[in-house]
Design an enzyme around this catalytic site. Structure first.
Site, PDB file in Angstrom:
ATOM      1  CB  ALA A  12      37.414  40.508  10.157  1.00 59.25           C
ATOM      2  CB  SER A  14      37.380  47.820  14.282  1.00 62.54           C
ATOM      3  OG  SER A  14      36.068  47.363  14.581  1.00 62.54           O
ATOM      4  NE  ARG A  16      34.106  47.490  18.779  1.00 62.92           N
ATOM      5  CZ  ARG A  16      34.282  46.518  17.887  1.00 62.92           C
ATOM      6  NH1 ARG A  16      34.258  45.264  18.266  1.00 62.92           N
ATOM      7  NH2 ARG A  16      34.496  46.796  16.634  1.00 62.92           N
ATOM      8  CB  ALA A  80      35.688  31.296  14.335  1.00 60.47           C
ATOM      9  CG  ASP A 238      33.408  37.303  16.370  1.00 62.29           C
ATOM     10  OD1 ASP A 238      32.968  36.211  15.945  1.00 62.29           O
ATOM     11  OD2 ASP A 238      34.050  38.099  15.653  1.00 62.29           O
ATOM     12  CB  THR A 239      29.144  34.363  15.989  1.00 57.98           C
ATOM     13  OG1 THR A 239      29.873  34.942  14.914  1.00 57.98           O
ATOM     14  CG2 THR A 239      27.680  34.298  15.606  1.00 57.98           C
TER      15      THR A 239
END
Length: 472
Positions: A12, A14, A16, A80, A238-239
């Site tokens: 939320a 950044s 990469r 999410a 991501d989690t």
């Protein structure tokens, strides 16, 4: 040119691109490109800049050749609940509205007029949060029904990026479960819920699992980059990817620490009992159809906003130092109070809460930061107590993963409060989980057990023990 795989990890605040390859049984990581992500205000709504983010993804891919890397695959994970609706020409129907926008205010109660709350939890196992996808969609149905009438495709954020890369549409499992529209037991879109809400179930695509090879790049992108590669689905939530990176989960509670704090355990079946509902725990999908039984707690977003409100005069490290110098200050706020979701000024909101609760009011950066960290730890401790109550057992240790694990003061506070050993690392947990999913998909790693052994051997993890205070 060194062969590698690419992880695109966008949170939320950044994003990469990280390249990785296996060498002598160990994972090697190389950061390729890093960029900012933030909400913007557009036409009165808080929105994401997805077009810009896709440009940043392509910049990172272009940099690979400059760094003599030859990516053979790529996987994308993001936050999410947010999504894109496409029309018959595959064009977005709306701006990319963010979950912190106020459009879902009151929508949860509106949905409960149609769906019984307890039944919704029993079927989906997902905790009730005002910004869940189900309430975002219902807001559109209530306020802009013509948009849903025109919609032909529903794609979550990483699904949308994957579509831009491959031209193929699919919904990935771990992210789809966060919508509160997937049945926890069938693992498919719950058509009965969608029908009751009057949402067209035809806009949803097949749910595919992590380790699925979605396809290869479009012809135009192959021409642009000068090479092709496989697009592989990691746990696109991501989690979900981060939890893969916890080296040992048998006796461990994890805290995925970033903008949000996700605290929970890995389980092999959903727990949709009344007590889990009362404590508002969620059963999000994980790799190999495992479940992430966890609670979503307002995380380092609060300190990120504090830093911004102080006009970035202090780095995060400096705020930690200032907090450590304010040891005598003690006030606790409820970090999950909706007032902290997206306030105009986080510092003022924290001060207002303390004043209303008749607690000491923080007046300087150190006291404000100390209040945030103490409040997070208090919330963590509550969640851990609830997990142990539900499972009727004690967990021996806590593993903090993600960028927040670098906050050593917070790690020590957690150890002291919970009286448990705290292990911090790996830092790039999400990217690592993304990468090993790709390597499992192509057969370079056999299974999740082997992946976690490799992760344990490849990355440093720091231990924090609870301090014993001796009476003088």
């Amino acid at each position: 040119m060194k062969k590698c795989c690419l992880a695109v990890d966008i949170g939320a605040s950044s994003g990469r691109l990280i390249a990785s390859y296996l060498e002598d049984g160990l994972l090697n990581l190389k950061e390729i490109h890093r960029f900012e992500n933030k909400m913007i205000q557009k036409d009165g709504q808080f929105c994401w800049e997805l077009d810009r983010l896709f440009i940043e993804i392509k910049k990172g891919i272009h940099k690979c050749s400059e760094m003599e890397l030859s990516p053979e695959s790529i996987g994308i994970d993001t936050w999410a609940v947010d999504f894109v609706l496409l029309d018959e020409f595959n064009k977005p129907l709306t701006d990319f509205v963010a979950y912190r926008d106020s459009r879902t205010d009151g929508m949860m109660d509106e949905v409960f007029k149609t769906l019984i709350k307890e039944r919704l939890y029993l079927e989906t196992g997902i905790q009730f949060q005002k910004f869940n996808t189900i309430y975002q969609l219902y807001s559109i149905k209530q306020n802009n029904p013509e948009i849903l009438e025109k919609a032909k495709s529903f794609l979550m954020i990483p699904d949308y990026f994957n579509y831009l890369l491959t031209g193929k549409k699919a919904n990935e499992y771990t992210n789809a479960t966060s919508t509160q529209l997937v049945n926890a037991f069938t693992k498919k879109w719950d058509h009965e819920i969608l029908d009751q809400l009057g949402i067209n179930k035809e806009i949803f695509h097949e749910i595919l699992t992590p380790k699925t090879v979605l396809g290869t790049l479009t012809e135009s992108l192959i021409e642009e980059f000068g090479f092709d590669m496989k697009v592989i689905l990691p746990a696109t939530h991501d989690t979900g990817s981060a939890v893969i990176s916890v080296p040992e989960l048998e006796e461990t509670i994890y805290i995925s620490s970033g903008t949000w704090s996700l605290i929970g355990v890995e389980n092999y079946f959903p727990i949709c009992i009344t007590k889990a509902l009362d404590y508002n725990f969620t059963n999000e999908g994980g790799i190999d159809y495992r479940y992430r039984f966890l609670k979503n707690i307002m995380g380092l977003w609060m300190i990120q906003e504090v830093k911004r409100n102080y006009k970035d005069q202090h780095s995060f490290a400096e705020l930690v130092t200032l907090a450590s110098q304010a040891q005598k200050f003690k006030s606790i706020v409820n970090v999950d109070d909706p007032r902290f979701l997206n306030p105009e000024n986080m510092i003022q909101e924290i001060q207002n809460y303390c004043q209303e609760a008749e607690q000491p009011i923080p007046t300087n950066p150190g006291e404000v930061a100390k209040c945030v960290f103490d409040s997070l730890v208090f919330s963590y401790q509550q969640a851990i107590n609830q997990i142990e109550e539900i499972f009727e057992r004690k967990f021996k240790k806590i593993n903090v993963i993600g960028g927040g694990c670098q906050n050593e003061m917070l790690n020590q506070l957690i150890a002291d409060a919970t009286k448990k050993e705290v292990y911090a690392g790996p830092v790039e947990a999400t990217a690592i989980g993304n990468i090993v999913s790709q390597l499992m998909a192509v057969g370079e790693i056999g299974d999740i057990k082997e992946a976690r052994t490799i992760i344990k051997n490849s990355f440093d993890v720091k231990k924090f023990s609870p301090l014993t205070v001796t009476a003088s």
